[in-house]
Design a protein around this motif. Structure first.
Motif, PDB file in Angstrom:
ATOM      1  N   LYS A   1       0.848  -1.189   0.000  1.00 52.55           N
ATOM      2  CA  LYS A   1       0.000   0.000   0.000  1.00 52.55           C
ATOM      3  C   LYS A   1       0.886   1.241   0.000  1.00 52.55           C
ATOM      4  O   LYS A   1       1.660   1.455   0.934  1.00 52.55           O
ATOM      5  CB  LYS A   1      -0.924  -0.025   1.214  1.00 52.55           C
ATOM      6  CG  LYS A   1      -1.890  -1.206   1.216  1.00 52.55           C
ATOM      7  CD  LYS A   1      -2.592  -1.363   2.546  1.00 52.55           C
ATOM      8  CE  LYS A   1      -3.633  -0.273   2.754  1.00 52.55           C
ATOM      9  NZ  LYS A   1      -4.414  -0.515   3.995  1.00 52.55           N
TER      10      LYS A   1
ATOM     11  N   LYS B   1       2.269   1.234 -10.166  1.00 49.12           N
ATOM     12  CA  LYS B   1       1.174   0.361 -10.584  1.00 49.12           C
ATOM     13  C   LYS B   1       1.707  -0.798 -11.423  1.00 49.12           C
ATOM     14  O   LYS B   1       1.267  -1.940 -11.286  1.00 49.12           O
ATOM     15  CB  LYS B   1       0.130   1.142 -11.371  1.00 49.12           C
ATOM     16  CG  LYS B   1      -1.174   0.382 -11.564  1.00 49.12           C
ATOM     17  CD  LYS B   1      -1.829   0.107 -10.204  1.00 49.12           C
ATOM     18  CE  LYS B   1      -3.085  -0.716 -10.350  1.00 49.12           C
ATOM     19  NZ  LYS B   1      -3.710  -0.978  -9.034  1.00 49.12           N
TER      20      LYS B   1
ATOM     21  N   HIS C   1      -0.583  -1.143  -4.602  1.00 47.78           N
ATOM     22  CA  HIS C   1      -1.923  -0.587  -4.406  1.00 47.78           C
ATOM     23  C   HIS C   1      -1.738   0.868  -4.001  1.00 47.78           C
ATOM     24  O   HIS C   1      -1.177   1.161  -2.940  1.00 47.78           O
ATOM     25  CB  HIS C   1      -2.677  -1.367  -3.334  1.00 47.78           C
ATOM     26  CG  HIS C   1      -4.013  -0.794  -2.986  1.00 47.78           C
ATOM     27  ND1 HIS C   1      -4.894  -0.290  -3.922  1.00 47.78           N
ATOM     28  CD2 HIS C   1      -4.622  -0.637  -1.780  1.00 47.78           C
ATOM     29  CE1 HIS C   1      -5.985   0.145  -3.325  1.00 47.78           C
ATOM     30  NE2 HIS C   1      -5.848  -0.044  -2.022  1.00 47.78           N
TER      31      HIS C   1
ATOM     32  N   LYS D   1      -2.792   4.979  -3.362  1.00 45.06           N
ATOM     33  CA  LYS D   1      -3.757   6.031  -3.043  1.00 45.06           C
ATOM     34  C   LYS D   1      -3.046   7.367  -3.215  1.00 45.06           C
ATOM     35  O   LYS D   1      -1.976   7.593  -2.638  1.00 45.06           O
ATOM     36  CB  LYS D   1      -4.274   5.900  -1.614  1.00 45.06           C
ATOM     37  CG  LYS D   1      -5.350   6.924  -1.236  1.00 45.06           C
ATOM     38  CD  LYS D   1      -5.901   6.647   0.161  1.00 45.06           C
ATOM     39  CE  LYS D   1      -7.063   7.554   0.503  1.00 45.06           C
ATOM     40  NZ  LYS D   1      -7.659   7.206   1.833  1.00 45.06           N
TER      41      LYS D   1
ATOM     42  N   TYR E   1      -3.061  11.696  -3.274  1.00 47.22           N
ATOM     43  CA  TYR E   1      -3.657  12.857  -2.607  1.00 47.22           C
ATOM     44  C   TYR E   1      -3.015  14.095  -3.218  1.00 47.22           C
ATOM     45  O   TYR E   1      -1.800  14.290  -3.107  1.00 47.22           O
ATOM     46  CB  TYR E   1      -3.381  12.786  -1.107  1.00 47.22           C
ATOM     47  CG  TYR E   1      -4.015  13.884  -0.269  1.00 47.22           C
ATOM     48  CD1 TYR E   1      -5.151  13.630   0.491  1.00 47.22           C
ATOM     49  CD2 TYR E   1      -3.466  15.163  -0.207  1.00 47.22           C
ATOM     50  CE1 TYR E   1      -5.741  14.615   1.282  1.00 47.22           C
ATOM     51  CE2 TYR E   1      -4.040  16.153   0.570  1.00 47.22           C
ATOM     52  CZ  TYR E   1      -5.170  15.874   1.319  1.00 47.22           C
ATOM     53  OH  TYR E   1      -5.744  16.849   2.096  1.00 47.22           O
TER      54      TYR E   1
ATOM     55  N   ASN F   1      -4.388   3.763 -12.352  1.00 52.16           N
ATOM     56  CA  ASN F   1      -5.473   3.047 -11.661  1.00 52.16           C
ATOM     57  C   ASN F   1      -5.400   3.233 -10.150  1.00 52.16           C
ATOM     58  O   ASN F   1      -5.614   2.301  -9.378  1.00 52.16           O
ATOM     59  CB  ASN F   1      -5.437   1.554 -12.008  1.00 52.16           C
ATOM     60  CG  ASN F   1      -6.730   0.847 -11.644  1.00 52.16           C
ATOM     61  OD1 ASN F   1      -7.777   1.483 -11.589  1.00 52.16           O
ATOM     62  ND2 ASN F   1      -6.649  -0.434 -11.385  1.00 52.16           N
ATOM     63  N   ALA F   2      -5.087   4.444  -9.707  1.00 57.27           N
ATOM     64  CA  ALA F   2      -4.955   4.700  -8.280  1.00 57.27           C
ATOM     65  C   ALA F   2      -6.254   5.246  -7.711  1.00 57.27           C
ATOM     66  O   ALA F   2      -7.059   5.864  -8.411  1.00 57.27           O
ATOM     67  CB  ALA F   2      -3.834   5.709  -8.041  1.00 57.27           C
ATOM     68  N   GLU F   3      -6.437   5.017  -6.414  1.00 60.60           N
ATOM     69  CA  GLU F   3      -7.491   5.719  -5.692  1.00 60.60           C
ATOM     70  C   GLU F   3      -7.047   7.170  -5.579  1.00 60.60           C
ATOM     71  O   GLU F   3      -5.969   7.458  -5.058  1.00 60.60           O
ATOM     72  CB  GLU F   3      -7.669   5.102  -4.313  1.00 60.60           C
ATOM     73  CG  GLU F   3      -8.751   5.755  -3.477  1.00 60.60           C
ATOM     74  CD  GLU F   3      -8.849   5.160  -2.095  1.00 60.60           C
ATOM     75  OE1 GLU F   3      -9.560   5.757  -1.258  1.00 60.60           O
ATOM     76  OE2 GLU F   3      -8.219   4.113  -1.845  1.00 60.60           O
ATOM     77  N   SER F   4      -7.854   8.092  -6.083  1.00 65.58           N
ATOM     78  CA  SER F   4      -7.421   9.480  -6.208  1.00 65.58           C
ATOM     79  C   SER F   4      -8.250  10.405  -5.327  1.00 65.58           C
ATOM     80  O   SER F   4      -9.467  10.494  -5.474  1.00 65.58           O
ATOM     81  CB  SER F   4      -7.520   9.936  -7.671  1.00 65.58           C
ATOM     82  OG  SER F   4      -7.086  11.259  -7.828  1.00 65.58           O
ATOM     83  N   VAL F   5      -7.585  11.074  -4.395  1.00 67.15           N
ATOM     84  CA  VAL F   5      -8.227  12.053  -3.525  1.00 67.15           C
ATOM     85  C   VAL F   5      -7.773  13.446  -3.964  1.00 67.15           C
ATOM     86  O   VAL F   5      -6.582  13.746  -3.956  1.00 67.15           O
ATOM     87  CB  VAL F   5      -7.847  11.823  -2.050  1.00 67.15           C
ATOM     88  CG1 VAL F   5      -8.474  12.904  -1.164  1.00 67.15           C
ATOM     89  CG2 VAL F   5      -8.246  10.435  -1.599  1.00 67.15           C
TER      90      VAL F   5
ATOM     91  N   GLU G   1      -7.266  10.672   5.446  1.00 65.18           N
ATOM     92  CA  GLU G   1      -6.976   9.806   4.304  1.00 65.18           C
ATOM     93  C   GLU G   1      -5.804   8.874   4.592  1.00 65.18           C
ATOM     94  O   GLU G   1      -5.819   7.698   4.194  1.00 65.18           O
ATOM     95  CB  GLU G   1      -6.694  10.648   3.055  1.00 65.18           C
ATOM     96  CG  GLU G   1      -7.855  11.534   2.609  1.00 65.18           C
ATOM     97  CD  GLU G   1      -9.082  10.745   2.178  1.00 65.18           C
ATOM     98  OE1 GLU G   1      -8.970   9.524   1.940  1.00 65.18           O
ATOM     99  OE2 GLU G   1     -10.162  11.354   2.085  1.00 65.18           O
TER     100      GLU G   1
ATOM    101  N   PHE H   1      -6.089   4.672   5.116  1.00 65.70           N
ATOM    102  CA  PHE H   1      -5.353   3.824   4.169  1.00 65.70           C
ATOM    103  C   PHE H   1      -4.302   2.954   4.860  1.00 65.70           C
ATOM    104  O   PHE H   1      -4.029   1.842   4.416  1.00 65.70           O
ATOM    105  CB  PHE H   1      -4.694   4.702   3.110  1.00 65.70           C
ATOM    106  CG  PHE H   1      -4.114   3.978   1.935  1.00 65.70           C
ATOM    107  CD1 PHE H   1      -4.905   3.170   1.130  1.00 65.70           C
ATOM    108  CD2 PHE H   1      -2.769   4.116   1.610  1.00 65.70           C
ATOM    109  CE1 PHE H   1      -4.368   2.505   0.036  1.00 65.70           C
ATOM    110  CE2 PHE H   1      -2.224   3.467   0.509  1.00 65.70           C
ATOM    111  CZ  PHE H   1      -3.032   2.657  -0.275  1.00 65.70           C
TER     112      PHE H   1
END
Length: 360
Positions: free
Chosen positions: A18, A37, A42, A44, A46, A65-69, A82, A86
């Motif tokens: 992560k 990636k 995995h 995330k 910000y 393909n990231a979780e994007s904040v 956040e 995570f």
């Protein structure tokens, strides 16, 4: 000897891990996200929203393909929320106000983003319950630059003439303070937090569309067949392709995650022969493109920018076994090649360059 920045070794370090990246919508942050990636991490991210539609984040987003904040590093509570949610194993902190000339326009904001934003991040790291390795990305401009013909080492005095450089030197002090006060290496077995700061030279590469940066200016002029406006043609910088320092960051993070003795500051830059003047960089880009002209746009009344800056990379070589893979002409070639791609092929070409680089 096989390069230590290769796909096999990096995949072993980051696959399934992560990774929290601040500034993931920026130039370097996007390249790093796509690379991680590809290694199976995995992610995330910000960051603020990208500044323009043609930026590399927008064209490569299907590949990271990231979780994007989308949020501000100065929003302390949001950032902490956040990170805590995570529980990252690695953090790469790239969010910054990264431009010297812009720092003259927004000096207090530059300090708030770069120094206080870093303090917000490291304070939040205290709430990560498990093992976490943090890399804070600063700049080659953190040193008290006397503009002498010498290579700056990690032991040199921190300083900064302009607000950007000074804010990044302050960032280094923030990192040092948190490492000593909260994440001391002598008590690592208790807190399990490892921190390093990394100081890279001037990076070039595909997908940079920021204002007041030399490569975007060159590419815009070449594509429109206009003269390239060059502010400080005689200024010397440690130019390097963006994959060079990013490879160094990944290598350092992988080693630091296993061994706290790698905590500290590291320079990542080119070999001394590839410390070029702006004029030499522009002329190399024109030769690679196959056409173009430039003109001297120096302005004696412009805000101060250093005219000579050179980095020593001896520590990274000796302690990490890291070496640059691309010389200056190759770095320019890889950069120009990216900008020659059709927009719909830019994402796949980015990934191709990453894999080519790991194979070198």
């Amino acid at each position: 000897m096989e390069s230590v920045v290769n796909k096999t070794l990096l995949t072993q370090s980051f696959s399934g891990k992560k990774v929290f990246i601040t500034g993931h919508t920026g130039f370097k942050g996007t390249w790093l996200s796509v690379w991680l990636k590809e290694l199976g991490a995995h992610i995330k991210g910000y960051a603020l929203a990208p500044e323009n539609k043609q930026c590399i984040f927008n064209v490569t987003h299907p590949y990271d393909n990231a979780e994007s904040v989308i949020a501000d590093i100065r929003d302390k509570e949001r950032l902490k929320t956040e990170i805590v949610a995570f529980q990252p194993e690695f953090i790469f902190h790239l969010a910054a106000q990264p431009l010297v000339r812009r720092s003259y326009e927004i000096p207090s904001e530059t300090f708030a983003i770069n120094a206080i934003g870093t303090a917000h991040l490291l304070e939040a790291v205290q709430q990560v319950t498990g093992k976490c390795t943090v890399l804070v990305i600063t700049t080659d401009k953190v040193y008290e630059n006397k503009e002498q013909d010498r290579l700056y080492t990690e032991e040199d005095i921190l300083g900064g003439y302009d607000p950007y450089s000074a804010s990044k030197a302050c960032t280094e002090l923030v990192v040092r303070s948190f490492r000593d006060s909260f994440f001391n290496t002598n008590t690592y077995s208790r807190h399990l937090k490892a921190i390093a700061s990394v100081r890279a030279g001037n990076v070039i590469g595909g997908g940079d569309f920021s204002r007041d940066r030399i490569i975007p200016d060159i590419i815009t002029a070449l594509k429109t067949k206009e003269e390239i406006f060059v502010r400080n043609p005689s200024a010397v910088r440690p130019w390097q392709h963006v994959l060079e320092p990013l490879g160094g960051y990944l290598l350092l993070a992988s080693k630091l995650h296993k061994d706290i003795s790698y905590s500290g500051a590291y320079n990542f830059g080119p070999e001394p022969a590839d410390h070029l003047t702006v004029k030499e960089l522009v002329e190399q880009a024109i030769a690679t493109w196959g056409s173009g002209n430039w003109k001297d746009g120096s302005d004696p009344g412009a805000p101060h920018e250093a005219r000579l800056l050179q980095l020593s990379i001896s520590k990274a070589k000796q302690q990490l076994n890291w070496l640059p893979k691309l010389n200056a002409p190759q770095a320019v070639q890889w950069t120009i090649d990216w900008y020659r791609q059709p927009v719909h092929e830019a994402a796949s070409f980015t990934l191709n360059q990453i894999n080519r680089y790991m194979a070198l």
